[in-house]
Design a protein around this motif. Structure first.
Motif, PDB file in Angstrom:
ATOM      1  N   VAL A   1      45.220 -14.507   8.319  1.00 20.11           N
ATOM      2  CA  VAL A   1      44.737 -13.131   8.426  1.00 20.11           C
ATOM      3  C   VAL A   1      45.724 -12.175   7.771  1.00 20.11           C
ATOM      4  O   VAL A   1      45.337 -11.242   7.059  1.00 20.11           O
ATOM      5  CB  VAL A   1      44.523 -12.746   9.907  1.00 20.11           C
TER       6      VAL A   1
ATOM      7  N   GLN B   1      46.204 -19.378  11.845  1.00 20.69           N
ATOM      8  CA  GLN B   1      45.121 -18.414  11.658  1.00 20.69           C
ATOM      9  C   GLN B   1      45.689 -17.001  11.507  1.00 20.69           C
ATOM     10  O   GLN B   1      45.214 -16.209  10.688  1.00 20.69           O
ATOM     11  CB  GLN B   1      44.169 -18.459  12.848  1.00 20.69           C
TER      12      GLN B   1
ATOM     13  N   THR C   1      45.000  -9.807   4.567  1.00 24.57           N
ATOM     14  CA  THR C   1      45.212  -8.362   4.697  1.00 24.57           C
ATOM     15  C   THR C   1      46.119  -7.843   3.588  1.00 24.57           C
ATOM     16  O   THR C   1      45.836  -6.822   2.957  1.00 24.57           O
ATOM     17  CB  THR C   1      45.827  -8.034   6.068  1.00 24.57           C
TER      18      THR C   1
END
Length: 350
Positions: free
Chosen positions: A7, A3, A11
């Motif tokens: 992310v 996870q 980003t």
């Protein structure tokens, strides 16, 4: 851990989009070398999203060939026969006046881009604009109006541009059973008013005579410049292919389960991201007709906002020497107003 990696990837991809949207306006060197910059962004996006594959490399090398060949061949033909085009354009102005000349140029090229293809329509447009005795800023404004019109007109058939090709291909089955004229039936009523509007905006620029009687052959650009422009177009298209593929995870994560109203504005990403890529993610046979109209209208309009948004923009900007800031200065005001107007009208009618 997975996870956290996800992310991080999202980003980094978001930062790449932000860089593609802002740096051409903030850094002069980036604006000057926009093709190289977008290629770097595309390479970075594909690397971050771990999307490298032999198929992608082959696609990035192969897909720009047809567009580049068209730019090169027509560039040579325009060099050889440009004086004939100059005579025809001048003859039309003499018979109709400058306002009608500009109106017909934008409207007819926009409408027939659905059969000429957006590429050829953009090349003809740029060649005509080069002949006109108007200021550099007016040439940019006229190019913007014409490219918006080409963006609208070319979607009417599946041969007009990649966006329409993908939409028809994805909707060939039930319930739409899309055929050659599917997009004309679906979008025609929304596209023709836009063509008239952009043509009318162009006509307002015809306050004085804008052509002169050609005296022999017009000054032709050197072959070196024709080849350089073709090379830049090749790099531009390859960069957009890489950028579109690399940003697919971000687009897929962003648009999942969103309403048509939200998607309409998220599709502003097509100002820098090939609208065919977004269409390949968003368009599904399960979507109701009203949602299809919403999505396609936003993809077309946002594609005209910045130079990378559409192939016609890239071709006209390259041929006419238009920079990112110059394009945005003319395209953003009219494009954003049109997006708001279409959003309101579509929300009420549909």
């Amino acid at each position: 851990m997975e996870q956290n990696i996800s992310v991080l990837v999202m980003t980094l991809l978001s930062l790449i989009v932000l860089a593609a949207l802002t740096l051409p306006f903030l850094v002069h060197k980036v604006e000057e070398e926009l093709e190289i910059f977008l290629l770097v962004c595309g390479l970075a996006a594909v690397t971050v999203s771990s999307a490298w594959s032999g198929h992608l490399v082959a696609e990035a090398l192969k897909e720009p060939v047809a567009i580049t060949a068209a730019v090169l061949v027509l560039g040579v033909l325009f060099k050889r026969f440009g004086h004939l085009i100059a005579h025809m354009v001048h003859a039309v102005e003499v018979k109709t006046g400058p306002k009608t000349l500009l109106f017909l140029t934008v409207f007819i090229i926009g409408l027939f881009s659905s059969v000429l293809t957006a590429i050829i329509a953009a090349l003809i447009t740029a060649e005509i604009i080069k002949l006109l005795d108007i200021s550099a800023r007016e040439k940019t404004r006229l190019a913007v109006y014409a490219c918006f019109a080409i963006g609208f007109g070319s979607i009417l058939t599946p041969i007009g541009e990649p966006l329409s090709t993908i939409v028809v291909a994805k909707l060939k089955g039930d319930p739409y059973n899309a055929d050659f004229f599917f997009l004309l039936r679906l979008m025609g009523v929304w596209i023709l008013p836009a063509l008239v509007l952009f043509a009318a905006l162009a006509a307002r620029m015809g306050k004085k005579n804008i052509t002169s009687e050609p005296t022999g052959k017009s000054e032709a650009e050197p072959y070196k410049q024709i080849f350089i422009r073709a090379g830049k177009v090749y790099m531009f298209v390859a960069a957009l292919i890489l950028l579109g593929d690399g940003l697919k995870p971000l687009a897929a994560r962003t648009i999942t389960h969103l309403s048509k109203y939200t998607l309409y504005w998220i599709n502003s990403l097509s100002a820098v991201l090939d609208n065919a890529t977004l269409a390949s993610i968003e368009i599904m046979p399960s979507l109701p007709k009203e949602t299809l109209v919403f999505l396609l209208a936003s993809l077309i309009l946002a594609g005209g906002l910045l130079i990378p948004g559409n192939i016609p923009n890239i071709i006209c900007a390259s041929k006419l020497g238009i920079k990112s800031r110059e394009w945005a200065r003319e395209a953003l005001p009219v494009g954003l107003v049109m997006m708001v107007v279409y959003f309101i009208v579509l929300s009420i009618v549909l």
